[in-house]
Design a protein around this motif. Structure first.
Motif, PDB file in Angstrom:
ATOM      1  N   VAL A  64      -3.295 -10.746   3.633  1.00  0.00           N
ATOM      2  CA  VAL A  64      -1.864 -10.628   3.879  1.00  0.00           C
ATOM      3  C   VAL A  64      -1.471  -9.222   3.438  1.00  0.00           C
ATOM      4  O   VAL A  64      -1.923  -8.729   2.411  1.00  0.00           O
ATOM      5  CB  VAL A  64      -1.033 -11.695   3.125  1.00  0.00           C
ATOM      6  N   SER A  65      -0.659  -8.571   4.266  1.00  0.00           N
ATOM      7  CA  SER A  65      -0.236  -7.217   3.930  1.00  0.00           C
ATOM      8  C   SER A  65       0.957  -6.807   4.777  1.00  0.00           C
ATOM      9  O   SER A  65       1.088  -7.225   5.931  1.00  0.00           O
ATOM     10  CB  SER A  65      -1.380  -6.219   4.162  1.00  0.00           C
ATOM     11  N   ASP A  66       1.813  -5.999   4.192  1.00  0.00           N
ATOM     12  CA  ASP A  66       2.795  -5.286   4.998  1.00  0.00           C
ATOM     13  C   ASP A  66       2.045  -4.193   5.750  1.00  0.00           C
ATOM     14  O   ASP A  66       1.006  -3.713   5.290  1.00  0.00           O
ATOM     15  CB  ASP A  66       3.860  -4.644   4.104  1.00  0.00           C
ATOM     16  N   PHE A  67       2.565  -3.800   6.893  1.00  0.00           N
ATOM     17  CA  PHE A  67       1.907  -2.740   7.653  1.00  0.00           C
ATOM     18  C   PHE A  67       2.931  -1.818   8.300  1.00  0.00           C
ATOM     19  O   PHE A  67       4.108  -2.156   8.458  1.00  0.00           O
ATOM     20  CB  PHE A  67       0.972  -3.317   8.720  1.00  0.00           C
ATOM     21  N   ILE A  68       2.444  -0.647   8.673  1.00  0.00           N
ATOM     22  CA  ILE A  68       3.228   0.309   9.455  1.00  0.00           C
ATOM     23  C   ILE A  68       2.458   0.573  10.736  1.00  0.00           C
ATOM     24  O   ILE A  68       1.257   0.850  10.704  1.00  0.00           O
ATOM     25  CB  ILE A  68       3.448   1.625   8.679  1.00  0.00           C
ATOM     26  N   ILE A 183     -18.244  -0.314   0.889  1.00  0.00           N
ATOM     27  CA  ILE A 183     -16.906  -0.444   1.481  1.00  0.00           C
ATOM     28  C   ILE A 183     -15.962  -1.103   0.479  1.00  0.00           C
ATOM     29  O   ILE A 183     -16.304  -2.108  -0.152  1.00  0.00           O
ATOM     30  CB  ILE A 183     -16.973  -1.248   2.790  1.00  0.00           C
ATOM     31  N   LYS A 184     -14.774  -0.546   0.366  1.00  0.00           N
ATOM     32  CA  LYS A 184     -13.761  -1.062  -0.555  1.00  0.00           C
ATOM     33  C   LYS A 184     -12.799  -1.999   0.164  1.00  0.00           C
ATOM     34  O   LYS A 184     -12.650  -3.150  -0.205  1.00  0.00           O
ATOM     35  CB  LYS A 184     -12.991   0.108  -1.175  1.00  0.00           C
ATOM     36  N   ASN A 185     -12.130  -1.487   1.208  1.00  0.00           N
ATOM     37  CA  ASN A 185     -11.137  -2.293   1.921  1.00  0.00           C
ATOM     38  C   ASN A 185     -11.067  -1.912   3.397  1.00  0.00           C
ATOM     39  O   ASN A 185     -11.375  -0.773   3.764  1.00  0.00           O
ATOM     40  CB  ASN A 185      -9.735  -2.107   1.320  1.00  0.00           C
ATOM     41  N   LEU A 200      -2.333   0.922  13.362  1.00  0.00           N
ATOM     42  CA  LEU A 200      -1.797  -0.089  12.455  1.00  0.00           C
ATOM     43  C   LEU A 200      -2.442   0.162  11.096  1.00  0.00           C
ATOM     44  O   LEU A 200      -3.664   0.082  10.956  1.00  0.00           O
ATOM     45  CB  LEU A 200      -2.091  -1.504  12.938  1.00  0.00           C
ATOM     46  N   SER A 201      -1.603   0.480  10.112  1.00  0.00           N
ATOM     47  CA  SER A 201      -2.098   0.839   8.783  1.00  0.00           C
ATOM     48  C   SER A 201      -1.499  -0.083   7.729  1.00  0.00           C
ATOM     49  O   SER A 201      -0.271  -0.240   7.649  1.00  0.00           O
ATOM     50  CB  SER A 201      -1.731   2.299   8.489  1.00  0.00           C
ATOM     51  N   PHE A 202      -2.353  -0.708   6.923  1.00  0.00           N
ATOM     52  CA  PHE A 202      -1.867  -1.571   5.851  1.00  0.00           C
ATOM     53  C   PHE A 202      -1.226  -0.725   4.749  1.00  0.00           C
ATOM     54  O   PHE A 202      -1.669   0.386   4.471  1.00  0.00           O
ATOM     55  CB  PHE A 202      -3.016  -2.389   5.251  1.00  0.00           C
ATOM     56  N   VAL A 203      -0.181  -1.272   4.132  1.00  0.00           N
ATOM     57  CA  VAL A 203       0.431  -0.625   2.969  1.00  0.00           C
ATOM     58  C   VAL A 203      -0.409  -1.040   1.760  1.00  0.00           C
ATOM     59  O   VAL A 203      -0.420  -2.225   1.391  1.00  0.00           O
ATOM     60  CB  VAL A 203       1.896  -1.065   2.793  1.00  0.00           C
ATOM     61  N   PRO A 204      -1.155  -0.112   1.147  1.00  0.00           N
ATOM     62  CA  PRO A 204      -2.140  -0.479   0.115  1.00  0.00           C
ATOM     63  C   PRO A 204      -1.600  -1.341  -1.013  1.00  0.00           C
ATOM     64  O   PRO A 204      -2.256  -2.284  -1.454  1.00  0.00           O
ATOM     65  CB  PRO A 204      -2.607   0.891  -0.422  1.00  0.00           C
ATOM     66  N   GLU A 205      -0.380  -1.045  -1.489  1.00  0.00           N
ATOM     67  CA  GLU A 205       0.168  -1.784  -2.623  1.00  0.00           C
ATOM     68  C   GLU A 205       0.487  -3.232  -2.289  1.00  0.00           C
ATOM     69  O   GLU A 205       0.717  -4.047  -3.185  1.00  0.00           O
ATOM     70  CB  GLU A 205       1.447  -1.097  -3.136  1.00  0.00           C
TER      71      GLU A 205
END
Length: 256
Positions: A64-68, A183-185, A200-205
């Motif tokens: 689950v993540s916010d994304f831009i 690989i980390k994420n 599409l890029s996940f917001v890391p925090e």
């Protein structure tokens, strides 16, 4: 003639040509061996990357993540992405700004739903390159892909897929641990349909991986929208902030 053949000048020339021949032969062998070693090393590196990518993607059960989301046409959208492999592969992408739309992946289909008029369009997920990274049985050796970047901190793989939509390219972006190269994420992806590139890029925090408590079954229900919310990481911080005053009050009572 024997005197001529035995002369120093001819002997020197013979020695020169002899040594020159073996120098060139030695150089050719070094180059050939070097190319073989380089090619073998490249194959070993590619096999190693394949294994790491496959292991990482297969190990992802929940996200689950916010994304831009940004396109090369200048469009910018924000939203939330949920993924669960609890009962098959289920994905939901919900746009929270500018675009009142949700995208669902379930039962082998991608369903695009316009929340304003409740109209839907569905497509087979196998027709898209995103299927490759969502599939439980991912096998990169059967895919056409290129390693376009591999540094201490970033790995980018570009996969190509022919479908009824035409030729599409998917660039998958991973972060890495500099010390180990593991690989980390999964950080996001870029889809290129030949007309538009969309990142599409996940917001890391706000990225949570393999935490089933944050991916409830209800989020995959049709039309589900979370209540008015702040980004996930801020929600967690706000809970901590709400608890802290209580602790202070207890201390005050003891002091009294």
């Amino acid at each position: 003639w024997s005197q001529i053949l035995s002369s120093n000048s001819i002997q020197d020339k013979f020695d020169f040509l002899f040594h020159k021949f073996f120098q060139r032969l030695f150089l050719a062998l070094v180059l050939l061996f070097g190319l073989c070693v380089t090619e073998a090393s490249a194959i070993a590196t590619k096999d190693s990357i394949e294994h790491k990518v496959e292991s990482h993607l297969k190990g992802i059960k929940y996200i689950v993540s916010d994304f831009i989301q940004a396109s090369d046409t200048g469009e910018l959208y924000k939203g939330i992405l949920w993924l669960s492999k609890k009962n098959g592969v289920n994905v939901k992408i919900l746009y929270t700004e500018k675009l009142n739309q949700e995208i669902m992946v379930s039962n082998g289909l991608i369903i695009v739903r316009d929340c304003d008029n409740n109209k839907e369009h569905s497509y087979s997920i196998s027709q898209t390159p995103i299927y490759t990274i969502l599939s439980e049985g991912i096998d990169l050796s059967k895919e056409k892909y290129t390693i376009i970047e591999n540094t201490d901190e970033v790995l980018k793989l570009q996969l190509e897929k022919n479908s009824s939509f035409g030729s599409m390219k998917l660039t998958v972006i991973f972060s890495k641990y500099p010390q180990t190269g593991n690989i980390k994420n999964l950080e996001g992806w870029i889809i290129d349909d030949g007309k538009t590139e969309t990142l599409l890029s996940f917001v890391p925090e706000t990225l949570f991986v393999n935490d089933p408590s944050k991916v409830e079954d209800k989020v995959f229900e049709k039309g589900y929208r979370p209540e008015a919310r702040t980004p996930l990481v801020q929600q967690d911080n706000s809970k901590q902030k709400q608890k802290s005053p209580k602790k202070k009050r207890r201390k005050n009572k003891k002091e009294q």
